[in-house]
Design a protein around this motif. Structure first.
Motif, PDB file in Angstrom:
ATOM      1  N   GLY A   1       1.325   8.907   4.936  1.00  6.11           N
ATOM      2  CA  GLY A   1       0.356   9.935   4.617  1.00  6.11           C
ATOM      3  C   GLY A   1      -0.393   9.726   3.321  1.00  6.11           C
ATOM      4  O   GLY A   1      -0.944  10.669   2.753  1.00  6.11           O
ATOM      5  N   LEU A   2      -0.436   8.477   2.868  1.00  3.14           N
ATOM      6  CA  LEU A   2      -1.097   8.187   1.598  1.00  3.14           C
ATOM      7  C   LEU A   2      -2.588   7.916   1.771  1.00  3.14           C
ATOM      8  O   LEU A   2      -3.421   8.467   1.049  1.00  3.14           O
ATOM      9  N   ARG A   3      -2.928   7.045   2.746  1.00  2.00           N
ATOM     10  CA  ARG A   3      -4.341   6.713   2.966  1.00  2.00           C
ATOM     11  C   ARG A   3      -4.538   6.200   4.388  1.00  2.00           C
ATOM     12  O   ARG A   3      -3.874   5.248   4.798  1.00  2.00           O
ATOM     13  N   ASP A   4      -5.476   6.816   5.111  1.00  2.00           N
ATOM     14  CA  ASP A   4      -5.759   6.431   6.495  1.00  2.00           C
ATOM     15  C   ASP A   4      -6.932   5.468   6.632  1.00  2.00           C
ATOM     16  O   ASP A   4      -7.106   4.838   7.679  1.00  2.00           O
ATOM     17  N   SER A   5      -7.780   5.394   5.609  1.00  2.83           N
ATOM     18  CA  SER A   5      -8.915   4.469   5.638  1.00  2.83           C
ATOM     19  C   SER A   5      -9.178   3.995   4.220  1.00  2.83           C
ATOM     20  O   SER A   5      -8.779   4.647   3.246  1.00  2.83           O
ATOM     21  N   VAL A   6      -9.830   2.860   4.092  1.00  7.64           N
ATOM     22  CA  VAL A   6     -10.073   2.286   2.762  1.00  7.64           C
ATOM     23  C   VAL A   6     -11.563   2.085   2.524  1.00  7.64           C
ATOM     24  O   VAL A   6     -12.339   1.909   3.463  1.00  7.64           O
ATOM     25  N   SER A   7     -11.923   2.099   1.256  1.00  5.81           N
ATOM     26  CA  SER A   7     -13.299   1.851   0.850  1.00  5.81           C
ATOM     27  C   SER A   7     -13.475   0.431   0.342  1.00  5.81           C
ATOM     28  O   SER A   7     -14.594  -0.065   0.239  1.00  5.81           O
ATOM     29  N   TYR A   8     -12.364  -0.219  -0.018  1.00  5.46           N
ATOM     30  CA  TYR A   8     -12.423  -1.593  -0.498  1.00  5.46           C
ATOM     31  C   TYR A   8     -11.108  -2.282  -0.176  1.00  5.46           C
ATOM     32  O   TYR A   8     -10.080  -1.631   0.026  1.00  5.46           O
ATOM     33  N   GLU A   9     -11.135  -3.606  -0.149  1.00  4.21           N
ATOM     34  CA  GLU A   9      -9.968  -4.402   0.205  1.00  4.21           C
ATOM     35  C   GLU A   9      -8.824  -4.144  -0.778  1.00  4.21           C
ATOM     36  O   GLU A   9      -8.998  -4.188  -1.994  1.00  4.21           O
TER      37      GLU A   9
ATOM     38  N   GLN B   1      -7.168  -1.323  -1.243  1.00  3.15           N
ATOM     39  CA  GLN B   1      -7.060   0.037  -1.778  1.00  3.15           C
ATOM     40  C   GLN B   1      -5.751   0.712  -1.378  1.00  3.15           C
ATOM     41  O   GLN B   1      -5.067   1.312  -2.222  1.00  3.15           O
ATOM     42  N   ALA B   2      -5.392   0.629  -0.108  1.00  5.64           N
ATOM     43  CA  ALA B   2      -4.162   1.279   0.359  1.00  5.64           C
ATOM     44  C   ALA B   2      -2.935   0.672  -0.304  1.00  5.64           C
ATOM     45  O   ALA B   2      -1.995   1.383  -0.681  1.00  5.64           O
ATOM     46  N   ALA B   3      -2.929  -0.658  -0.463  1.00  5.02           N
ATOM     47  CA  ALA B   3      -1.791  -1.333  -1.090  1.00  5.02           C
ATOM     48  C   ALA B   3      -1.679  -0.961  -2.564  1.00  5.02           C
ATOM     49  O   ALA B   3      -0.570  -0.781  -3.094  1.00  5.02           O
ATOM     50  N   ILE B   4      -2.815  -0.854  -3.244  1.00  3.49           N
ATOM     51  CA  ILE B   4      -2.817  -0.476  -4.658  1.00  3.49           C
ATOM     52  C   ILE B   4      -2.208   0.910  -4.832  1.00  3.49           C
ATOM     53  O   ILE B   4      -1.382   1.149  -5.728  1.00  3.49           O
TER      54      ILE B   4
END
Length: 208
Positions: free
Chosen positions: A63-71, A73-76
Motif C-alpha cells: 500500500g505504499l505506491r501503485d504507480s510511479v512518476s520516475y524510475e 520511485q517505488a523502491a526509493i
C-alpha cells in the motif's frame, strides 16, 4: 500495481483475489482481467529479470505506491520506510537446478505478514534482508562451482544504501571480497560511461 497483481497470481493462482488485503480491495477488477488476458497470451507483457520490478511489486502490495512518476520511485520509498532495527528476513526459493531465483515464497511471506497486520516498516526491512541474503546464497553457489571469491555489486538496485549495506554484510560474513562503486554510479550512468570507454578504445584501435 500490475506487477504486484502478477506476482500475487504467480504465488497464489487465481485465488489471490480472495485474500483479505487492502491491495485486493482496491484492485480494479476489469483492469486485472485485461492484464491477465495479456499475460496469458504473451501480448505486450515481456518477462523481466529486473530486481527493481520486484521492489515495485512489494511497494504496491503493502500500500505504499501503485504507480510511479520516475524510475525507481517505488523502491526509493520502500527503502525510506524500512525499520533499521529489524534483523529477520524473508526467504527466496530456487529452481531445481539452482540457477533461477523464485520470488513466490517471499510474496507469500509478505502476504502472511500483511494479514497479521505487521507494520509496513518491518515488511520492508524483511524484504530487503531477504534480497541481501539471496544474493549471498547465489554467490556461494557460484563459488562452489567456479571457485570465485570476488563479488562486484552493480546495477541500479545498489543505489539502495539499505540493501547495499546488508548485502555487503551478508557477503562479508561468507568471506567474500566485495567490490562496490565509488566514482562511477551503479545504474545507467555507469553503463553509459562504460559504453563510451569501449567506443573510445575501438576508435583508437581503428575498429570503428
Amino acid at each position: 500495481w500490475r506487477l504486484a497483481a502478477v506476482y500475487l497470481h504467480q504465488a497464489f493462482g487465481d485465488d489471490f483475489r480472495s485474500l483479505d488485503l487492502p491491495f485486493i480491495a482496491g484492485l480494479d477488477k476489469d483492469a486485472w482481467r485485461t492484464i491477465r488476458s495479456m499475460t496469458a497470451a504473451g501480448v505486450n507483457s515481456p518477462e523481466t529479470s529486473s530486481m527493481g520490478r520486484l521492489f515495485d511489486a512489494v511497494s504496491s502490495l503493502i500500500g505504499l505506491r501503485d504507480s510511479v512518476s520516475y524510475e525507481g520511485q517505488a523502491a526509493i520509498e520502500l527503502e525510506a520506510i524500512a525499520d533499521h532495527t529489524e534483523m529477520s528476513s524473508y526467504e527466496f526459493g530456487f529452481s531445481d537446478d539452482g540457477q533461477e531465483i523464485d520470488a513466490a515464497p517471499v510474496v507469500r511471506s509478505v502476504v502472511e505478514d500483511l494479514l497479521s497486520e505487521m507494520p509496513r516498516a518491518i515488511v520492508s526491512a524483511r524484504f530487503h534482508w531477504g534480497v541481501a541474503k539471496v544474493i549471498a546464497a547465489m554467490a556461494m553457489r557460484i563459488r562452489d562451482e567456479r571457485k570465485l571469491n570476488r563479488v562486484a555489486l552493480s546495477g541500479g538496485v545498489f543505489q539502495n544504501v539499505f540493501l547495499l549495506n546488508r548485502t555487503c554484510k551478508a557477503l562479508g560474513e561468507a568471506q567474500f571480497e566485495v567490490l562496490t562503486h565509488r566514482r562511477v554510479p551503479p545504474n545507467d550512468g555507469g553503463i553509459s560511461l562504460g559504453q563510451a570507454v569501449i567506443a573510445n578504445a575501438r576508435l583508437l584501435s581503428g575498429r570503428i
